[in-house]
Every structure is written in C-alpha cells, then in structure tokens.
Design an enzyme around this catalytic site. Structure first.
Site, mmCIF file in Angstrom:
data_model
loop_
_atom_site.group_PDB
_atom_site.id
_atom_site.type_symbol
_atom_site.label_atom_id
_atom_site.label_comp_id
_atom_site.label_asym_id
_atom_site.label_seq_id
_atom_site.Cartn_x
_atom_site.Cartn_y
_atom_site.Cartn_z
ATOM 1 N N GLU A 230 12.765 -2.604 3.386
ATOM 2 C CA GLU A 230 11.349 -2.951 3.557
ATOM 3 C C GLU A 230 11.184 -4.463 3.531
ATOM 4 O O GLU A 230 10.377 -5.029 4.255
ATOM 5 C CB GLU A 230 10.505 -2.317 2.444
ATOM 6 C CG GLU A 230 10.477 -0.804 2.458
ATOM 7 C CD GLU A 230 9.624 -0.239 3.591
ATOM 8 O OE1 GLU A 230 9.711 -0.742 4.730
ATOM 9 O OE2 GLU A 230 8.892 0.731 3.338
ATOM 10 N N THR B 247 2.047 -4.889 8.655
ATOM 11 C CA THR B 247 2.115 -4.710 7.196
ATOM 12 C C THR B 247 2.008 -6.054 6.491
ATOM 13 O O THR B 247 1.277 -6.190 5.496
ATOM 14 C CB THR B 247 3.422 -3.990 6.805
ATOM 15 O OG1 THR B 247 3.447 -2.728 7.484
ATOM 16 C CG2 THR B 247 3.517 -3.733 5.312
HETATM 17 N N1 HSE Z 1 2.180 -0.192 -0.261
HETATM 18 C C1 HSE Z 1 2.432 -0.807 0.997
HETATM 19 C C2 HSE Z 1 1.179 -1.507 1.459
HETATM 20 C C3 HSE Z 1 2.853 0.195 2.015
HETATM 21 O O1 HSE Z 1 0.105 -0.913 1.349
HETATM 22 O O2 HSE Z 1 1.251 -2.648 1.914
HETATM 23 C C4 HSE Z 1 3.106 -0.419 3.358
HETATM 24 O O3 HSE Z 1 4.102 0.234 4.031
#
Ligand code: HSE
Length: 317
Positions: free
Chosen positions: A134, A189
């Site tokens: 990630e 993101t």
């Molecule tokens: N928890 C993370 C966010 C998940 O909300 O940014 C993103 O994949």
C-alpha cells in the site's frame, strides 16, 4: 529427497475499508472480485511482474510501484532466499473504486509467497508485510484493506507495532456497493488522504471511538443495526464528501430504503451500505443509491456482495 515447490498460486478478495468510524482500522472482505497471483521462484535475483486479466493493463510493472513488489522483496529477505521471482497477477479487482484493489494484490502475493517460502508468518506479520504494498502505491502503509483481504470477514488493525484481529460476520450481513461514474483521478487515495486533517478535536475523537465500539460489538454479536449505527465518521468522511457529488443524498436514500448504515468505501468514490438480508431486499437500496447519484447528475452502478473468506492458496508445486 522431495524438491521444495518453486511455484504457488493464491487468491485474495477485494474489501471495503473504514466502515465510517474505523478510518485506517476496519476492513471487511467482499466476495464480488478477487485477484489471483502466481509466484514462481527463479535463479536470478530479479523480480519480474506480469499483469493479466481485465485490469492488468492498469498496473505498473515496476516492482517498486506495484503493490506486489515491496512485500515480495521483504519476504525474500526474511527467508534469506538468494532467489528472484516472476509474479503473474490476474487483476480482476477494479482499481480506483474504493474496493481495496491494490490491497487485494498485495495480500494475495504476501500469502502466496509466505506459503512458498514456508515462512509461516503470524497474521500480524503478514498484515504488516502486505501493508508495504500500500505504501508503494499510495505513499501510506495503511493496513485496513490488506488485513481484510488476508484474513477475511471483518478485521481491525491496532497499536504500534501493528496488530490485527478478525471476526466472522453473521451470515445475514449483506453489502450493497454503489459506484459513481466519475473521471478517473490519478493518485486518488493519496489525494483523499491529503484532505483528512492532521489533528482531531477531542469531541470528534470521542464520537468516533463510541461508534467504532458499536461496530465491533455489532460484529461480535451479529447485531447489524448496531454495526450500521456506527458507520458514521467525524475524522475523514466530512472532508472527503466533496470528492463524491451526491454523497449526502446517496447516504440518506439508502438509509430510507432500509440500509442499517452507509459509508464511503475506503477512499471512495464508491459508497457501501450494509443490511440484514433477512429483513431487507438489496434491490431497493441499490436503486435508491443510484437515484441519489442521479439527483446530482451522476451516473452510477451498483452490486450486491457478501463477506468473503481470507486469502487462500489455490495451487502449489
Ligand atoms: N483507510 C484508507 C483510506 C483506505 O481511507 O484512505 C484506502 O484504501
């Protein structure tokens, strides 16, 4: 002597993250899409990534930028294996929708390589390793999606160093996911994360801790209304709603149609509604969510999903 296997294939399902109050903490694996990853040990020290499947073209081949790369490097190092890898990703989880696409690849690869190298890592270590994927993709090693894809069901990550726990959801739990058709945002993101303020007021933190507790209690006891009541957030969602036109209408209409709770799925733009399938039909909820987007001149699609199992090894040899 039997030669050790040099190849394995594993699968991991997509997931939703946050569930409102559990920003970067909660995950729920969903059975709608899954990625499969074939990992082959080679004699040279290179990591080569091949991507196939409906979304294969969208994946970077550079192991530093692909979510399978950093976990693989970390596991080879941990096993002190002076080997290289060919990683063939069958990419079925659509990227950019808030369904933990990079996390599913990372989880499938981590699980498969752990098995192939016979490392037998703990769940905590598997999740920590998969979170490196990630980091490569979004710049942050959040572990909520990878935890759900690795362990299945409902998961929560907590503490430093990171630990993970999971619960098997009641079989009555069903999800409806509505996805608006918006222009693809590069680094979505990363952008959604940059909108979240660095500091949280105590009043808001208290509200979130209470709701997050309700979600955990709801999963532990099979109380879907309690899960739904916790699916509201003060930390991230209020600052992200501007990225999703119609977000407030979609939430309101889904609740009116019988959803127990609604939240942004991960970093969005999909929204996820949870419901008790013995009391409500997903159809009217899905259509209500689409109507909420339509009211804001946004086209959207919806699907039904159920909680999924964790990452599994499909083949080894
Ligand atoms: N928890 C993370 C966010 C998940 O909300 O940014 C993103 O994949």
């Amino acid at each position: 002597m039997k030669a050790s296997p040099s190849e394995a294939v594993g699968r991991a399902y997509c997931s939703t993250a946050n569930l409102g109050a559990g920003y970067d903490v909660f995950g729920l694996a969903l059975d709608k899409y899954s990625d499969t990853v074939q990992v082959r040990l080679t004699q040279d020290r290179r990591i080569r990534i091949v991507a196939t499947g409906p979304y294969g073209r969208s994946l970077p081949r550079d192991p530093r930028k692909n979510s399978a790369g950093p976990p693989s490097l970390a596991l080879l190092k941990r096993a002190r294996a002076k080997r290289g890898l060919v990683i063939i990703i069958n990419k079925n989880v659509p990227p950019g929708l808030g369904l933990g696409s990079s996390g599913a690849t990372s989880a499938a690869c981590t699980k498969t390589l752990d098995d192939l190298l016979d490392l037998k890592l703990s769940n905590d270590d598997l999740v920590e390793t998969a979170s490196l994927g990630e980091k490569a993709v979004s710049g942050s090693a959040h572990a909520d999606n990878v935890a759900a894809s690795l362990l299945g069901g409902f998961t929560a990550v907590y503490d430093i160093p990171r630990r993970v726990t999971s619960l098997k959801p009641t079989s009555r739990l069903t999800a409806v996911v509505a996805t608006p058709r918006l222009k693809t945002q590069p680094n979505k993101t990363q952008k959604a994360r940059s909108l979240v303020p660095k500091k949280v007021e105590t009043k808001k933190a208290v509200l979130n801790v209470g709701r997050a507790s309700a979600i955990v209690a709801g999963f532990a006891t099979g109380n879907i209304d309690m899960i739904g009541a916790g699916m509201r957030d003060e930390i991230a969602e209020p600052y992200r709603e501007s990225m999703i036109p119609g977000c407030a209408d979609v939430k309101r209409l889904a609740l009116e149609a019988g959803a127990a709770g609604v939240s942004i799925s991960g970093a969005g733009p999909s929204l996820i509604a949870l419901l008790d399938r013995t009391r409500y039909d997903p159809g009217p909820i899905g259509r209500a969510m689409v109507a909420g987007f339509a009211k804001n001149n946004v086209r959207s699609t919806w699907f039904v999903a159920r909680p999924a199992i964790g990452a599994t090894i499909i083949r080894k040899g």
